[in-house]
Design a protein around this motif. Structure first.
Motif, PDB file in Angstrom:
ATOM      1  N   UNK A 186     127.547  44.734   6.669  1.00  0.00           N
ATOM      2  CA  UNK A 186     128.266  43.465   6.698  1.00  0.00           C
ATOM      3  C   UNK A 186     127.936  42.754   7.994  1.00  0.00           C
ATOM      4  N   UNK A 187     128.094  41.448   7.970  1.00  0.00           N
ATOM      5  CA  UNK A 187     127.849  40.641   9.162  1.00  0.00           C
ATOM      6  C   UNK A 187     128.812  39.468   9.140  1.00  0.00           C
ATOM      7  N   UNK A 188     129.971  39.669   9.714  1.00  0.00           N
ATOM      8  CA  UNK A 188     131.023  38.650   9.636  1.00  0.00           C
ATOM      9  C   UNK A 188     130.726  37.435  10.502  1.00  0.00           C
ATOM     10  N   UNK A 189     129.721  37.549  11.382  1.00  0.00           N
ATOM     11  CA  UNK A 189     129.357  36.407  12.231  1.00  0.00           C
ATOM     12  C   UNK A 189     128.343  35.490  11.562  1.00  0.00           C
ATOM     13  N   UNK A 190     127.710  35.975  10.486  1.00  0.00           N
ATOM     14  CA  UNK A 190     126.662  35.205   9.817  1.00  0.00           C
ATOM     15  C   UNK A 190     126.975  35.152   8.324  1.00  0.00           C
ATOM     16  N   UNK A 191     127.559  34.048   7.891  1.00  0.00           N
ATOM     17  CA  UNK A 191     128.016  33.915   6.502  1.00  0.00           C
ATOM     18  C   UNK A 191     126.868  34.043   5.499  1.00  0.00           C
ATOM     19  N   UNK A 192     125.684  33.532   5.867  1.00  0.00           N
ATOM     20  CA  UNK A 192     124.541  33.613   4.955  1.00  0.00           C
ATOM     21  C   UNK A 192     124.121  35.070   4.745  1.00  0.00           C
ATOM     22  N   UNK A 193     123.982  35.827   5.853  1.00  0.00           N
ATOM     23  CA  UNK A 193     123.595  37.232   5.721  1.00  0.00           C
ATOM     24  C   UNK A 193     124.643  38.016   4.946  1.00  0.00           C
ATOM     25  N   UNK A 194     125.902  37.733   5.216  1.00  0.00           N
ATOM     26  CA  UNK A 194     126.974  38.420   4.496  1.00  0.00           C
ATOM     27  C   UNK A 194     126.867  38.168   2.994  1.00  0.00           C
ATOM     28  N   UNK A 196     124.130  37.382   1.340  1.00  0.00           N
ATOM     29  CA  UNK A 196     122.932  38.074   0.843  1.00  0.00           C
ATOM     30  C   UNK A 196     123.180  39.577   0.676  1.00  0.00           C
ATOM     31  N   UNK A 197     123.897  40.176   1.624  1.00  0.00           N
ATOM     32  CA  UNK A 197     124.251  41.601   1.499  1.00  0.00           C
ATOM     33  C   UNK A 197     125.006  41.833   0.195  1.00  0.00           C
ATOM     34  N   UNK A 198     125.994  40.977  -0.069  1.00  0.00           N
ATOM     35  CA  UNK A 198     126.797  41.149  -1.284  1.00  0.00           C
ATOM     36  C   UNK A 198     125.970  40.887  -2.537  1.00  0.00           C
ATOM     37  N   UNK A 199     125.079  39.923  -2.484  1.00  0.00           N
ATOM     38  CA  UNK A 199     124.235  39.607  -3.630  1.00  0.00           C
ATOM     39  C   UNK A 199     123.330  40.772  -3.991  1.00  0.00           C
ATOM     40  N   UNK A 200     122.631  41.329  -2.978  1.00  0.00           N
ATOM     41  CA  UNK A 200     121.702  42.426  -3.282  1.00  0.00           C
ATOM     42  C   UNK A 200     122.444  43.689  -3.691  1.00  0.00           C
TER      43      UNK A 200
END
Length: 200
Positions: A186-194, A196-200
Motif C-alpha cells: 500500500x502507499x497512502x501517500x500516492x493515490x495513483x500507486x494505491x 494500481x496496487x488494488x487493481x493488480x
C-alpha cells in the motif's frame, strides 16, 4: 502445470500462525495476496503452499533477489540443486529453458525441474522484445511461456517494487495459481500507486 513431489528439509511444517495463511494462499486461486510483515516467513509460507499445490512452480523477483531465493529454496526444499532449480536471468537463459522443455516434452520426458526463478527484469525485457518484434523467436510468446515451462504455481516476491514491470508481466502472462508477497502493498501517500496496487 507439471506434477512434482516436494519435501521440506527435516519434515519442516508451518508454525501455528502460518497455517491459516498457507490455507489462504491455497484457497484463493487464481491470486492470493500475502501482505505479511518482515520476519513472519512470507517466502516459507508460499513454499508450504507450493508443496500443497504439488505442481512445478516459479519464483519471480527483482534480479537482486534471485540468488537469495535460490539459497532459501536449497535450504528448505529437499533435492534443490542447479539441475532442479534454475535461475533465468537474461533472455538467452529464458529461451534456452523454453526450448529444452519443448524438446523433452516432444519425447514424452520431463526435465525434472522443480522450480524456475525468474528475474522480473528478464521477463519484462522478453515482453518488450515480443511487442517490438526484436529477436522474436517463431512460436514463442509470453502468453504460453509459463505453460510451456510447466508452471502451475507462481510466487511473486516484493510485488510493490518495480511495479510497472510487474504490471506488464501480469498483463502478458498467465499462471493458474499466483501468490503475491509484500510487506508494503500500500502507499497512502500516492493515490495513483494505491489504486494500481488494488487493481493488480
Amino acid at each position: 502445470g507439471e506434477d512434482i513431489e516436494m519435501e521440506m528439509v527435516g519434515g519442516y511444517v508451518p508454525r501455528d500462525y502460518q497455517v491459516p495463511i498457507v490455507q489462504h494462499i491455497f484457497d484463493n486461486a487464481p491470486t492470493a495476496i500475502v501482505p505479511a510483515q518482515t520476519g513472519q516467513g512470507k517466502g516459507l509460507m508460499s513454499l508450504f503452499a507450493a508443496q500443497r499445490v504439488g505442481k512445478r512452480f516459479g519464483a519471480m523477483c527483482a534480479s537482486k533477489y534471485t540468488v537469495k531465493w535460490y539459497k532459501e529454496l536449497s535450504e528448505t526444499v529437499v533435492g534443490i540443486n542447479t539441475e532442479t532449480c534454475i535461475i533465468l536471468s537474461g533472455t538467452k537463459e529464458l529461451l534456452k529453458a523454453y526450448n529444452r522443455e519443448k524438446d523433452f516434452r516432444s519425447k514424452g520426458e520431463s526435465t525434472g525441474v522443480i522450480c524456475y526463478i525468474f528475474s522480473l527484469e528478464t521477463l519484462n525485457s522478453f515482453i518488450k522484445r515480443f511487442i517490438f518484434k526484436k529477436e522474436y523467436v517463431e512460436g514463442l510468446n509470453p502468453f504460453d511461456l509459463f505453460q510451456t515451462l510447466g508452471l502451475g504455481y507462481l510466487i511473486k516476491d516484493e510485488v510493490h517494487e518495480l511495479f510497472h514491470q510487474l504490471f506488464k508481466v501480469e498483463v502478458y502472462t498467465h499462471c493458474k495459481r499466483v501468490c503475491a508477497l509484500s510487506a508494503t502493498i500500500e502507499d497512502r501517500k500516492d493515490a495513483f500507486k494505491e489504486r494500481m496496487y488494488h487493481l493488480i
